[in-house]
Design an enzyme around this catalytic site. Structure first.
Site, PDB file in Angstrom:
ATOM      1  NE  ARG A  64      -8.118  10.708  -5.171  1.00  0.00           N
ATOM      2  CZ  ARG A  64      -8.993  11.426  -5.881  1.00  0.00           C
ATOM      3  NH1 ARG A  64      -9.488  12.549  -5.388  1.00  0.00           N
ATOM      4  NH2 ARG A  64      -9.364  11.017  -7.080  1.00  0.00           N
ATOM      5  CG  HIS A  68      -4.167  11.998  -7.693  1.00  0.00           C
ATOM      6  ND1 HIS A  68      -5.358  12.435  -8.211  1.00  0.00           N
ATOM      7  CD2 HIS A  68      -4.392  10.713  -7.313  1.00  0.00           C
ATOM      8  CE1 HIS A  68      -6.263  11.466  -8.146  1.00  0.00           C
ATOM      9  NE2 HIS A  68      -5.702  10.415  -7.579  1.00  0.00           N
ATOM     10  CG  ASN A  96      -5.942  15.496 -10.310  1.00  0.00           C
ATOM     11  OD1 ASN A  96      -5.983  14.486  -9.611  1.00  0.00           O
ATOM     12  ND2 ASN A  96      -4.863  15.854 -10.971  1.00  0.00           N
ATOM     13  CG  HIS A 195      -9.157   3.701  -1.880  1.00  0.00           C
ATOM     14  ND1 HIS A 195      -9.594   3.233  -3.098  1.00  0.00           N
ATOM     15  CD2 HIS A 195      -8.471   4.844  -2.144  1.00  0.00           C
ATOM     16  CE1 HIS A 195      -9.179   4.063  -4.057  1.00  0.00           C
ATOM     17  NE2 HIS A 195      -8.489   5.030  -3.507  1.00  0.00           N
TER      18      HIS A 195
HETATM   19  C1  HEM Z   1      -5.455   1.669  -7.316  1.00  0.00           C
HETATM   20  C2  HEM Z   1      -5.889   2.650  -8.079  1.00  0.00           C
HETATM   21  C3  HEM Z   1      -6.694   3.774  -7.515  1.00  0.00           C
HETATM   22  C4  HEM Z   1      -7.863   4.229  -8.017  1.00  0.00           C
HETATM   23  C5  HEM Z   1      -8.585   3.722  -9.241  1.00  0.00           C
HETATM   24  C6  HEM Z   1      -8.304   5.288  -7.144  1.00  0.00           C
HETATM   25  C7  HEM Z   1      -9.456   6.028  -7.316  1.00  0.00           C
HETATM   26  C8  HEM Z   1      -9.982   6.907  -6.401  1.00  0.00           C
HETATM   27  C9  HEM Z   1     -11.223   7.605  -6.543  1.00  0.00           C
HETATM   28  C10 HEM Z   1     -12.131   7.525  -7.752  1.00  0.00           C
HETATM   29  C11 HEM Z   1     -11.416   8.326  -5.416  1.00  0.00           C
HETATM   30  C12 HEM Z   1     -12.616   9.221  -5.102  1.00  0.00           C
HETATM   31  C13 HEM Z   1     -12.475  10.540  -5.810  1.00  0.00           C
HETATM   32  C14 HEM Z   1     -13.757  11.316  -5.864  1.00  0.00           C
HETATM   33  O1  HEM Z   1     -14.805  10.731  -6.100  1.00  0.00           O
HETATM   34  O2  HEM Z   1     -13.707  12.562  -5.695  1.00  0.00           O
HETATM   35  C15 HEM Z   1     -10.300   8.106  -4.562  1.00  0.00           C
HETATM   36  C16 HEM Z   1     -10.135   8.668  -3.317  1.00  0.00           C
HETATM   37  C17 HEM Z   1      -9.040   8.466  -2.531  1.00  0.00           C
HETATM   38  N1  HEM Z   1      -7.878   7.792  -2.887  1.00  0.00           N
HETATM   39 FE1  HEM Z   1      -7.651   6.618  -4.481  1.00  0.00          FE
HETATM   40  N2  HEM Z   1      -7.400   5.452  -6.138  1.00  0.00           N
HETATM   41  C18 HEM Z   1      -6.389   4.550  -6.325  1.00  0.00           C
HETATM   42  C19 HEM Z   1      -5.246   4.432  -5.561  1.00  0.00           C
HETATM   43  C20 HEM Z   1      -4.973   5.191  -4.454  1.00  0.00           C
HETATM   44  C21 HEM Z   1      -3.703   5.218  -3.771  1.00  0.00           C
HETATM   45  C22 HEM Z   1      -2.456   4.474  -4.228  1.00  0.00           C
HETATM   46  C23 HEM Z   1      -3.848   6.040  -2.698  1.00  0.00           C
HETATM   47  C24 HEM Z   1      -2.839   6.411  -1.650  1.00  0.00           C
HETATM   48  C25 HEM Z   1      -1.946   5.570  -1.190  1.00  0.00           C
HETATM   49  C26 HEM Z   1      -5.203   6.524  -2.714  1.00  0.00           C
HETATM   50  C27 HEM Z   1      -5.757   7.334  -1.764  1.00  0.00           C
HETATM   51  C28 HEM Z   1      -7.034   7.850  -1.830  1.00  0.00           C
HETATM   52  C29 HEM Z   1      -7.661   8.558  -0.731  1.00  0.00           C
HETATM   53  C30 HEM Z   1      -7.051   8.763   0.637  1.00  0.00           C
HETATM   54  C31 HEM Z   1      -8.910   8.972  -1.185  1.00  0.00           C
HETATM   55  C32 HEM Z   1      -9.923   9.823  -0.426  1.00  0.00           C
HETATM   56  C33 HEM Z   1      -9.578  11.285  -0.611  1.00  0.00           C
HETATM   57  C34 HEM Z   1     -10.485  12.260   0.089  1.00  0.00           C
HETATM   58  O3  HEM Z   1     -11.387  11.870   0.822  1.00  0.00           O
HETATM   59  O4  HEM Z   1     -10.277  13.473  -0.132  1.00  0.00           O
HETATM   60  N3  HEM Z   1      -5.838   6.012  -3.811  1.00  0.00           N
HETATM   61  N4  HEM Z   1      -9.423   7.243  -5.194  1.00  0.00           N
END
Ligand code: HEM
Ligand SMILES: *[C@@H]1O[C@H](CO)[C@@H](O)[C@H](O)[C@H]1NC(C)=O
Ligand SMILES: *[C@@H]1O[C@H](CO)[C@@H](O)[C@H](O)[C@H]1NC(C)=O
Ligand SMILES: *[C@@H]1O[C@H](CO)[C@@H](O)[C@H](O)[C@H]1NC(C)=O
Ligand SMILES: *[C@@H]1O[C@H](CO)[C@@H](O)[C@H](O)[C@H]1NC(C)=O
Length: 322
Positions: A64, A68, A96, A195
């Protein structure tokens, strides 16, 4: 007159060739460190591996971080800069703040890399390699990472707030926001497959589990049990983005969407009687198709506006400019 015109033409041709020459010399390439830091991969991977064996979620967190970083003025490690008394970084931007993590792993990598090859490997490239290593270690596809990015001397909290789409996004917004980065609808759906690993806080999915109708009702109830309706209570409580295998990089994320068990509103938007339904179905039924498109899209995302050549710098410490 004629001779000055032709010498102008000739000299602008030289300038043109030089520009073309430098611009192609300054595109990212997989062998960028093959002479200057041949051990770069052997230094990074074991550190990522040991971080993940200590805490599986860190693989997701590192993936992630790369996303970002790249979405805010390109893949330039701007996300890694700490806020100080006179510097506003991106870490406290809405998407973030209290959410992105993995910085200690990056610091560990940077320390070791600086010992092996001082002043050579950028923090931006470390993020790209650590993201790839994380995916591989958690069972996902492998690919060769293009390198040669340099690190920014600036960051933008305001761009982090506007350029990273929020989890409340509808499909139109997701498509538009990825398109602003030069990424297609297909790339967007494939990258959302990130995700398949990691966790989200209650505050990120509360609206979806209480207010949306395109969600499996028993799944919504399960998630409500650890995410109270009232804003401010349990905001930080975590739930897995992929309810089945949150520490395995597989295609269960897409299978969940077919069952209306996406955790975020933005996740379920990809399978909600819209233009991306067929792509979700295709990834749910073929992990190979998903992996192949994910790799293509990760490489494209890694190509977003890199600083190359003599632009930016190679930070000594990823948290601050030199
Ligand atoms: C399509 C639009 C996207 C949205 C709206 C989005 C939104 C989010 C949100 C809200 C979270 C949880 C954050 C939290 O509650 O602390 C999250 C976690 C995550 N996102 Fe996304 N995301 C998107 C695209 C992506 C992309 C492109 C990737 C990587 C290729 C990605 C990888 C991750 C990962 C791996 C997590 C978990 C991180 C952790 O457990 O520390 N996301 N995302
Ligand atoms: C980030 O979160 C902290 C702690 O929750 C909060 O005090 C701070 O105001 C937030 N920063 C911004 C810029 O919103
Ligand atoms: C999608 O979201 C945008 C803003 O985020 C809004 O302007 C638009 O009306 C929404 N579209 C639909 C179809 O709901
Ligand atoms: C993201 O989408 C929203 C809503 O459609 C729009 O207001 C915003 O300008 C977009 N940002 C980028 C960088 O595309
Ligand atoms: C659900 O929607 C209602 C009406 O729009 C709103 O007042 C409420 O805050 C929303 N609840 C959640 C948890 O998002």
């Amino acid at each position: 007159m004629a001779s000055s015109t032709s010498s102008f033409v000739a000299s602008s041709l030289v300038v043109h060739l030089l520009l073309v020459g430098t611009s192609s010399a300054h595109t990212l390439k997989t062998g960028f460190y093959s002479a200057s830091c041949p051990n770069v991969f052997d230094v990074i991977k074991p550190i990522v591996k040991s971080a993940i064996s200590g805490e599986k979620r860190l693989g997701a967190s590192l993936l992630r971080l790369f996303f970002h970083d790249c979405f805010v003025n390109g893949c330039d490690a701007s996300v890694l800069l700490d806020d100080t008394g006179n510097f506003i970084g991106e870490k406290t931007a809405g998407p973030n703040n209290n959410s992105i993590r993995g910085f200690n792993v990056v610091d560990k990598i940077k320390k070791k890399i600086e010992k092996a090859c001082p002043g050579v490997v950028s923090c931006a490239d470390i993020l790209a390699i650590a993201a790839r290593d994380s995916v591989v270690i958690l069972g996902g596809p492998n690919w060769e990472v293009k390198l040669g990015r340099r690190d920014s001397r600036t960051a933008s909290r305001s761009k982090a707030n506007t350029d990273i789409p929020p989890p409340t996004s509808n499909l139109t917004r997701l498509i538009a926001n990825f398109s602003s980065q030069g990424l297609s609808v297909k790339d967007m759906v494939a990258l959302s497959g990130g995700h398949t690993i990691g966790q989200a806080r209650c505050t990120s999915f509360r609206g979806h589990i209480y207010n949306d109708t395109n969600i499996d009702s028993s799944f919504a109830k399960t998630r409500q049990a650890n995410c109270p309706k009232r804003t401010g209570s349990g905001d930080k409580n975590l739930a897995p983005l992929d309810l089945q295998t949150p520490t395995l990089f597989d295609n269960n994320y897409f299978k969940n969407l077919l069952n209306h068990k996406g955790l975020l509103h933005s996740d379920q938007e990809l399978f909600n009687n819209g233009a991306t339904d067929s792509q979700v179905k295709s990834y749910a039924s073929s992990i190979n198709t998903f992996f192949s498109d994910f790799v293509t899209a990760m490489i494209k995302m890694g190509d977003i506006k890199p600083l190359t050549g003599s632009k930016g710098e190679i930070r000594k410490n990823c948290r601050k400019i030199n």
